[in-house]
Design a protein around this motif. Structure first.
Motif, PDB file in Angstrom:
ATOM      1  N   ALA A 457       0.835  -1.206   0.000  1.00 13.79           N
ATOM      2  CA  ALA A 457       0.000   0.000   0.000  1.00 13.79           C
ATOM      3  C   ALA A 457       0.870   1.255   0.000  1.00 13.79           C
ATOM      4  O   ALA A 457       0.561   2.242  -0.685  1.00 13.79           O
ATOM      5  CB  ALA A 457      -0.928  -0.007   1.205  1.00 13.79           C
ATOM      6  N   ALA A 458       1.970   1.246   0.771  1.00 12.34           N
ATOM      7  CA  ALA A 458       2.855   2.412   0.810  1.00 12.34           C
ATOM      8  C   ALA A 458       3.546   2.629  -0.532  1.00 12.34           C
ATOM      9  O   ALA A 458       3.706   3.770  -0.985  1.00 12.34           O
ATOM     10  CB  ALA A 458       3.897   2.222   1.923  1.00 12.34           C
ATOM     11  N   MET A 459       3.947   1.564  -1.197  1.00 10.06           N
ATOM     12  CA  MET A 459       4.531   1.681  -2.532  1.00 10.06           C
ATOM     13  C   MET A 459       3.517   2.268  -3.506  1.00 10.06           C
ATOM     14  O   MET A 459       3.827   3.164  -4.301  1.00 10.06           O
ATOM     15  CB  MET A 459       5.001   0.296  -3.007  1.00 10.06           C
ATOM     16  CG  MET A 459       6.212  -0.233  -2.253  1.00 10.06           C
ATOM     17  SD  MET A 459       6.436  -2.032  -2.389  1.00 10.06           S
ATOM     18  CE  MET A 459       6.470  -2.271  -4.143  1.00 10.06           C
ATOM     19  N   ARG A 460       2.298   1.768  -3.422  1.00  9.38           N
ATOM     20  CA  ARG A 460       1.214   2.258  -4.284  1.00  9.38           C
ATOM     21  C   ARG A 460       0.952   3.739  -4.062  1.00  9.38           C
ATOM     22  O   ARG A 460       0.714   4.497  -5.023  1.00  9.38           O
ATOM     23  CB  ARG A 460      -0.049   1.450  -3.984  1.00  9.38           C
ATOM     24  CG  ARG A 460      -1.309   1.871  -4.727  1.00  9.38           C
ATOM     25  CD  ARG A 460      -2.548   1.291  -4.053  1.00  9.38           C
ATOM     26  NE  ARG A 460      -2.717   1.809  -2.696  1.00  9.38           N
ATOM     27  CZ  ARG A 460      -3.521   1.256  -1.779  1.00  9.38           C
ATOM     28  NH1 ARG A 460      -4.199   0.162  -2.054  1.00  9.38           N
ATOM     29  NH2 ARG A 460      -3.612   1.799  -0.577  1.00  9.38           N
ATOM     30  N   ASP A 461       1.027   4.174  -2.812  1.00  5.88           N
ATOM     31  CA  ASP A 461       0.652   5.542  -2.452  1.00  5.88           C
ATOM     32  C   ASP A 461       1.839   6.497  -2.405  1.00  5.88           C
ATOM     33  O   ASP A 461       1.694   7.643  -1.964  1.00  5.88           O
ATOM     34  CB  ASP A 461      -0.042   5.533  -1.084  1.00  5.88           C
ATOM     35  CG  ASP A 461      -1.319   4.711  -1.091  1.00  5.88           C
ATOM     36  OD1 ASP A 461      -1.887   4.504  -2.181  1.00  5.88           O
ATOM     37  OD2 ASP A 461      -1.729   4.262   0.001  1.00  5.88           O
ATOM     38  N   GLY A 462       3.027   6.031  -2.820  1.00  7.70           N
ATOM     39  CA  GLY A 462       4.189   6.903  -2.840  1.00  7.70           C
ATOM     40  C   GLY A 462       4.858   7.109  -1.496  1.00  7.70           C
ATOM     41  O   GLY A 462       5.712   7.983  -1.356  1.00  7.70           O
ATOM     42  N   GLN A 463       4.512   6.290  -0.507  1.00  3.74           N
ATOM     43  CA  GLN A 463       5.110   6.409   0.814  1.00  3.74           C
ATOM     44  C   GLN A 463       6.277   5.454   1.017  1.00  3.74           C
ATOM     45  O   GLN A 463       6.927   5.468   2.055  1.00  3.74           O
ATOM     46  CB  GLN A 463       4.051   6.151   1.890  1.00  3.74           C
ATOM     47  CG  GLN A 463       2.888   7.129   1.845  1.00  3.74           C
ATOM     48  CD  GLN A 463       3.351   8.567   1.984  1.00  3.74           C
ATOM     49  OE1 GLN A 463       4.080   8.921   2.909  1.00  3.74           O
ATOM     50  NE2 GLN A 463       2.936   9.415   1.038  1.00  3.74           N
ATOM     51  N   CYS A 464       6.537   4.614   0.034  1.00  4.57           N
ATOM     52  CA  CYS A 464       7.716   3.748   0.015  1.00  4.57           C
ATOM     53  C   CYS A 464       8.386   3.922  -1.340  1.00  4.57           C
ATOM     54  O   CYS A 464       7.754   3.702  -2.375  1.00  4.57           O
ATOM     55  CB  CYS A 464       7.342   2.292   0.246  1.00  4.57           C
ATOM     56  SG  CYS A 464       8.713   1.135  -0.021  1.00  4.57           S
ATOM     57  N   LYS A 465       9.663   4.318  -1.336  1.00  9.45           N
ATOM     58  CA  LYS A 465      10.375   4.620  -2.575  1.00  9.45           C
ATOM     59  C   LYS A 465      11.476   3.614  -2.896  1.00  9.45           C
ATOM     60  O   LYS A 465      11.987   3.591  -4.012  1.00  9.45           O
ATOM     61  CB  LYS A 465      11.004   6.014  -2.478  1.00  9.45           C
ATOM     62  CG  LYS A 465      10.005   7.157  -2.284  1.00  9.45           C
ATOM     63  CD  LYS A 465       9.172   7.372  -3.531  1.00  9.45           C
ATOM     64  CE  LYS A 465       8.312   8.627  -3.395  1.00  9.45           C
ATOM     65  NZ  LYS A 465       7.476   8.847  -4.606  1.00  9.45           N
ATOM     66  N   ALA A 466      11.857   2.806  -1.908  1.00  8.40           N
ATOM     67  CA  ALA A 466      12.957   1.865  -2.116  1.00  8.40           C
ATOM     68  C   ALA A 466      12.655   0.557  -1.416  1.00  8.40           C
ATOM     69  O   ALA A 466      12.065   0.540  -0.323  1.00  8.40           O
ATOM     70  CB  ALA A 466      14.267   2.446  -1.591  1.00  8.40           C
ATOM     71  N   LEU A 467      13.053  -0.554  -2.038  1.00  5.12           N
ATOM     72  CA  LEU A 467      12.841  -1.878  -1.463  1.00  5.12           C
ATOM     73  C   LEU A 467      14.088  -2.717  -1.684  1.00  5.12           C
ATOM     74  O   LEU A 467      14.596  -2.795  -2.806  1.00  5.12           O
ATOM     75  CB  LEU A 467      11.641  -2.569  -2.118  1.00  5.12           C
ATOM     76  CG  LEU A 467      11.351  -3.985  -1.614  1.00  5.12           C
ATOM     77  CD1 LEU A 467      10.725  -3.941  -0.219  1.00  5.12           C
ATOM     78  CD2 LEU A 467      10.429  -4.741  -2.566  1.00  5.12           C
ATOM     79  N   ILE A 468      14.572  -3.319  -0.618  1.00  3.11           N
ATOM     80  CA  ILE A 468      15.625  -4.319  -0.721  1.00  3.11           C
ATOM     81  C   ILE A 468      15.036  -5.643  -0.268  1.00  3.11           C
ATOM     82  O   ILE A 468      14.428  -5.724   0.812  1.00  3.11           O
ATOM     83  CB  ILE A 468      16.856  -3.947   0.123  1.00  3.11           C
ATOM     84  CG1 ILE A 468      17.485  -2.661  -0.411  1.00  3.11           C
ATOM     85  CG2 ILE A 468      17.873  -5.086   0.116  1.00  3.11           C
ATOM     86  CD1 ILE A 468      18.731  -2.225   0.343  1.00  3.11           C
ATOM     87  N   SER A 469      15.203  -6.671  -1.090  1.00  2.00           N
ATOM     88  CA  SER A 469      14.619  -7.985  -0.794  1.00  2.00           C
ATOM     89  C   SER A 469      15.731  -8.989  -0.558  1.00  2.00           C
ATOM     90  O   SER A 469      16.520  -9.275  -1.460  1.00  2.00           O
ATOM     91  CB  SER A 469      13.730  -8.455  -1.954  1.00  2.00           C
ATOM     92  OG  SER A 469      12.621  -7.598  -2.118  1.00  2.00           O
ATOM     93  N   LEU A 470      15.782  -9.526   0.648  1.00  3.40           N
ATOM     94  CA  LEU A 470      16.720 -10.580   0.991  1.00  3.40           C
ATOM     95  C   LEU A 470      16.069 -11.909   0.633  1.00  3.40           C
ATOM     96  O   LEU A 470      15.443 -12.571   1.447  1.00  3.40           O
ATOM     97  CB  LEU A 470      17.070 -10.507   2.474  1.00  3.40           C
ATOM     98  CG  LEU A 470      18.068 -11.535   3.013  1.00  3.40           C
ATOM     99  CD1 LEU A 470      19.397 -11.448   2.273  1.00  3.40           C
ATOM    100  CD2 LEU A 470      18.266 -11.352   4.511  1.00  3.40           C
ATOM    101  N   GLY A 471      16.185 -12.290  -0.646  1.00  5.24           N
ATOM    102  CA  GLY A 471      15.540 -13.495  -1.150  1.00  5.24           C
ATOM    103  C   GLY A 471      14.081 -13.261  -1.493  1.00  5.24           C
ATOM    104  O   GLY A 471      13.542 -12.164  -1.368  1.00  5.24           O
ATOM    105  N   GLY A 472      13.431 -14.315  -1.973  1.00  6.43           N
ATOM    106  CA  GLY A 472      11.998 -14.281  -2.230  1.00  6.43           C
ATOM    107  C   GLY A 472      11.638 -13.716  -3.593  1.00  6.43           C
ATOM    108  O   GLY A 472      12.483 -13.350  -4.407  1.00  6.43           O
ATOM    109  N   ASN A 473      10.332 -13.670  -3.806  1.00 10.67           N
ATOM    110  CA  ASN A 473       9.741 -13.204  -5.060  1.00 10.67           C
ATOM    111  C   ASN A 473       8.475 -12.441  -4.670  1.00 10.67           C
ATOM    112  O   ASN A 473       7.356 -12.832  -4.970  1.00 10.67           O
ATOM    113  CB  ASN A 473       9.417 -14.423  -5.940  1.00 10.67           C
ATOM    114  CG  ASN A 473       8.961 -14.048  -7.337  1.00 10.67           C
ATOM    115  OD1 ASN A 473       8.970 -12.882  -7.727  1.00 10.67           O
ATOM    116  ND2 ASN A 473       8.545 -15.046  -8.096  1.00 10.67           N
ATOM    117  N   LEU A 474       8.673 -11.335  -3.942  1.00  8.45           N
ATOM    118  CA  LEU A 474       7.596 -10.672  -3.222  1.00  8.45           C
ATOM    119  C   LEU A 474       6.466 -10.225  -4.128  1.00  8.45           C
ATOM    120  O   LEU A 474       5.290 -10.392  -3.782  1.00  8.45           O
ATOM    121  CB  LEU A 474       8.150  -9.472  -2.444  1.00  8.45           C
ATOM    122  CG  LEU A 474       7.111  -8.594  -1.722  1.00  8.45           C
ATOM    123  CD1 LEU A 474       6.268  -9.425  -0.766  1.00  8.45           C
ATOM    124  CD2 LEU A 474       7.801  -7.459  -0.990  1.00  8.45           C
TER     125      LEU A 474
END
Length: 799
Positions: A457-474
């Motif tokens: 939801a934060a990514m959708r709404d512009g409240q999350c700008k960066a994501l680091i994924s330690l594994g997975g296929n989120l």
């Protein structure tokens, strides 16, 4: 599909009569090894899988017995190992041949089947390709991107359950030094209902049993899980229990082959005679979403049996001494059971009063019952309540903290429980943060962070700008595929630490990096020599894992080393620089990481390095197993469940409950192949399983093409979602229920359709209507979502 069902002449639907396991499992194992193009190495690895001094299976979290056999692996574990140990490689030349736009059109199965990633890659927008970069350049650019953000809370840090304890501990340390508690992790999408519900009622978010308890149990419940596919090594203790006469009660909407009959590959007599062991003593096909109602019916019947015993002057069936000494709220709970109408229970559960009373009669005789449950119980809007009712069932008989009895949540990923133990949580305790800050000399952030639903939801709404994924296929694992994919494309930075290519990597947004890491099977050699990592299984056992084979590329780095590289490039603030963290020393010798974990969590990890060197490792302290209740009341809590009213969505008889599920050729979002032999399906996944009456009611026939429309009441603010081009397959499900494969059907699950207590997505109970294909025009909207996910896949569209 039962052996007697008609095949209806549908392509890919063929009779499969064999029991679970047996020669079918051996053939599938051999096929998986051959498909890896590295069969010899794979076969050698299997002899070291789940063995003392060997490596932990990268698949399920089922524990290892103390006295392991020579073959402590299963068919799906062999698939996981061969998938990782493949000789296929995804090199920079591969990316030079394929644009990201071209790769997006490939299936998820195809993407991962290309082999192991070999070199750090960065997205080049001009060419629409990933290009090779050095590790130093990747770290520098990632650090610069993170430091450009106005606030650390604009970044989120995802963790897969495959990460080791050492990697997860360093990861949470780096992120909290950076300044946020935004830790979405895979547990948010599977057993978060357990992590929320269990602490409320027993004071700890873990199960209470050990693997040895299964040898002593005199009754086992299997609720909402499919062990033959998701944790096949569990079949050995289930088989043993069945053969010694312990009743096994199955409550599950689907008839799963492994819970009906099992042929043990390590039992020579069964293999040579083609015989098998029956598993489920009783098999009750509960209505999808009706688990809590069924449990309530069993408990109501148990209470009535106890009343009758009192009136007859016979011994009590409830453990009244335990209830009085160790529990809180029983009287109100019992009053609610007595007041609940049997008709309401039968309607909500789909099971008759007689069936539920029959279960109670068996349960009343058990002295050492175990209740096992999986995501069929947790991935509902009532997931947390479902878990609380399982606990209540056990509390009535005093069956927690007793040898051979207790609660057993079946975790999926190999270290998802361990990640949470060492600090991967968006809601850390004050005590943990205080100690972390004291040990490393900084003030950790105190504001609660985001879980998966919040993050999307934060990514959708512009409240999350960066994501680091330690594994997975989120992006693929998350619900609401169209919304999730679009949200990922809005990111300014998307970093994936991975062994293989997957669809999340292709959602490039602004800057995107793929950082290839060592697999569980590979030698991890650092400056201080070869390293081991540790993992925690479903039953709180912590043990070491040590890889043996040569890494797929000289460019690969371990997960801890990658985290340290990002941390050193990112942490530039005075407070972070003042912290006492010697990243290089920690990476050179993982013993030093474990020493720090011991200081931060002394009650759990006392003498950590010494104890993991013991064969089989050690068990973490489990308060509920000792009947120590770290709850708000100081006791185990009974919580009534009163939500038996029929959901308004299902007032229409054409609205069905859909559950998403995994195939037997699948592990989470990884699709090993397109077969699901225990459900008699081969070479395809583009199907919807339906009851014969529901097929006729919808005006369809087996083999017809249909569209699945997610159904939501007007005014909810949730737009319709549709999964097109499915083939209808007749399957013996309860009326009003249907099923389709995960992750293809994730696009039908609205982001908001989740358990309000835990935010676990309701993957297992989606209101849908199934209509003839193309009966409703989608208005020409662009088709997005699960397009191309798994070969012959359906297309999800937003309407």
């Amino acid at each position: 599909m039962s052996d007697s069902d008609s095949r209806d002449d549908i392509e890919g639907v063929e009779p499969y009569h064999e029991p679970a396991g047996g020669w079918g499992a051996l053939r599938a194992t051999a096929k998986a090894l051959a498909g890896s193009r590295n069969a010899l190495a794979g076969a050698e690895l299997l002899l070291k899988q789940n063995q003392p001094g060997g490596f932990d299976c990268p698949g399920c979290a089922w524990p290892d017995p103390k006295h392991t056999s020579s073959f402590e692996f299963c068919e799906n574990g062999a698939k996981a190992v061969s998938w990782e140990a493949t000789s296929k490689r995804v090199t920079p030349e591969f990316f030079a041949r394929h644009t990201v736009s071209e790769l997006w059109q490939k299936s998820d199965h195809w993407l991962e089947d290309q082999g192991r990633l070999t070199q750090p890659m960065a997205y080049d927008r001009a060419s629409d390709r990933f290009v090779a970069v050095s590790w130093d350049e990747a770290f520098t650019r990632i650090g610069q991107a993170l430091n450009r953000l106005p606030s650390p809370d604009l970044a989120d840090f995802y963790t897969s359950g495959r990460a080791s304890n050492e990697a997860a501990f360093l990861y949470q340390l780096f992120v909290r030094l950076y300044g946020t508690n935004n830790f979405p992790d895979c547990s948010n999408m599977c057993h978060e209902a357990s992590s929320v519900g269990l602490p409320r009622v027993i004071g700890i978010g873990k199960g209470t049993v050990t693997i040895e308890d299964f040898d002593k149990a005199d009754m086992i419940f299997c609720i909402g899980h499919n062990p033959g596919t998701n944790h096949p090594r569990m079949m050995t203790p289930l088989r043993d229990a069945s053969r010694r006469g312990a009743p096994i009660i199955v409550i599950n909407p689907f008839r799963e082959r492994a819970l009906e009959r099992f042929e043990a590959p390590q039992a020579p007599v069964e293999m040579l005679t083609r015989s098998y062991t029956p598993i489920g003593t009783q098999y009750h096909q509960v209505k999808i979403g009706g688990d809590a109602a069924a449990l309530k019916g069993i408990m109501k019947a148990l209470l009535a049996l106890d009343d009758a015993a009192v009136q007859a002057g016979q011994p009590r069936l409830l453990d009244t001494a335990f209830i009085e000494t160790h529990t809180h709220g029983f009287e109100a709970f019992a009053a609610d059971l007595r007041a609940t109408d049997w008709v309401a229970i039968a309607v909500a559960s789909g099971l008759s009063r007689e069936a539920l009373e029959g279960i109670a009669v068996v349960y009343a005789k058990a002295e050492r019952p175990i209740v096992c449950y999986g995501m069929g119980l947790t991935q509902h809007r009532t997931g947390t309540s479902n878990v609380e009712q399982v606990v209540a069932l056990l509390l009535m008989r005093g069956a927690i903290g007793r040898e051979g009895a207790g609660i057993c949540p079946l975790r999926g990923h190999s270290n998802v429980q361990g990640d949470r133990t060492v600090g991967i949580t968006e809601k850390p305790s004050k005590a943990f943060l205080d100690k972390l800050g004291q040990v490393f000399g900084f003030e950790p952030p105190r504001q609660p962070g985001r879980s998966v639903i919040d993050t999307i939801a934060a990514m959708r709404d512009g409240q999350c700008k960066a994501l680091i994924s330690l594994g997975g296929n989120l992006a693929v694992a998350a619900p609401d595929s169209a919304v999730s994919f679009d949200a990922f494309r809005r990111l300014e930075l998307n970093v994936s630490i991975a062994t293989k290519l997957n669809r999340t990597h292709l959602l490039t947004g602004g800057e995107a990096f793929i950082l290839p890491c060592l697999g569980r099977t590979e030698v991890d050699k650092q400056a201080g020599g070869q390293q081991s990592v540790t993992v925690e299984d479903s039953m709180s056992m912590v043990h070491a894992s040590r890889g043996f084979i040569k890494p797929a590329s000289e460019q690969l780095r371990s997960e801890p080393a990658i985290i340290a590289g990002i941390a050193k490039a990112t942490l530039k603030s005075p407070a972070a620089l003042a912290a006492t963290v010697d990243w290089d020393a920690l990476i050179a010798n993982y013993d030093l990481i474990r020493d720090k974990m011991e200081v931060v969590m002394p009650d759990l990890f006392r003498a950590y390095n010494e104890r993991i060197r013991e064969p089989g490792g050690f068990r973490l302290y489990n308060s509920a197993s000792e009947r120590v209740w770290k709850t708000s009341t100081g006791k185990a809590n009974f919580v009534p469940f009163s939500d038996l009213e029929e959901d308004e969505h299902f007032a229409d008889p054409l609205v069905l409950r859909l559950t998403t599920m995994r195939s037997h050729d699948q592990y989470n979002t990884t699709i090993y192949g397109l077969d699901d032999r225990y459900r008699s399906l081969f070479g395809r996944r583009d199907v919807v399983f339906m009851n014969a009456q529901d097929i006729a009611r919808a005006g369809l026939v087996p083999g017809a093409r249909a569209d699945i429309w997610a159904f939501h009441q007007p005014g909810q603010g949730v737009r319709p979602r549709v999964l097109r081009g499915m083939t209808v397959v007749n399957y013996p499900l309860p009326e009003g229920c249907c099923g389709a494969y995960y992750p293809e059907a994730n696009g039908l699950v609205a982001l908001e359709h989740c358990d309000p207590d835990s935010l676990t997505p309701s993957y297992k109970s989606v209101p849908v209507r199934i209509l003839p294909a193309d009966a409703v025009d989608d208005g020409g909207d662009t088709r997005v979502g699960t397009e191309g996910l798994s070969g012959r896949a359906p297309v999800a569209a937003s309407a």
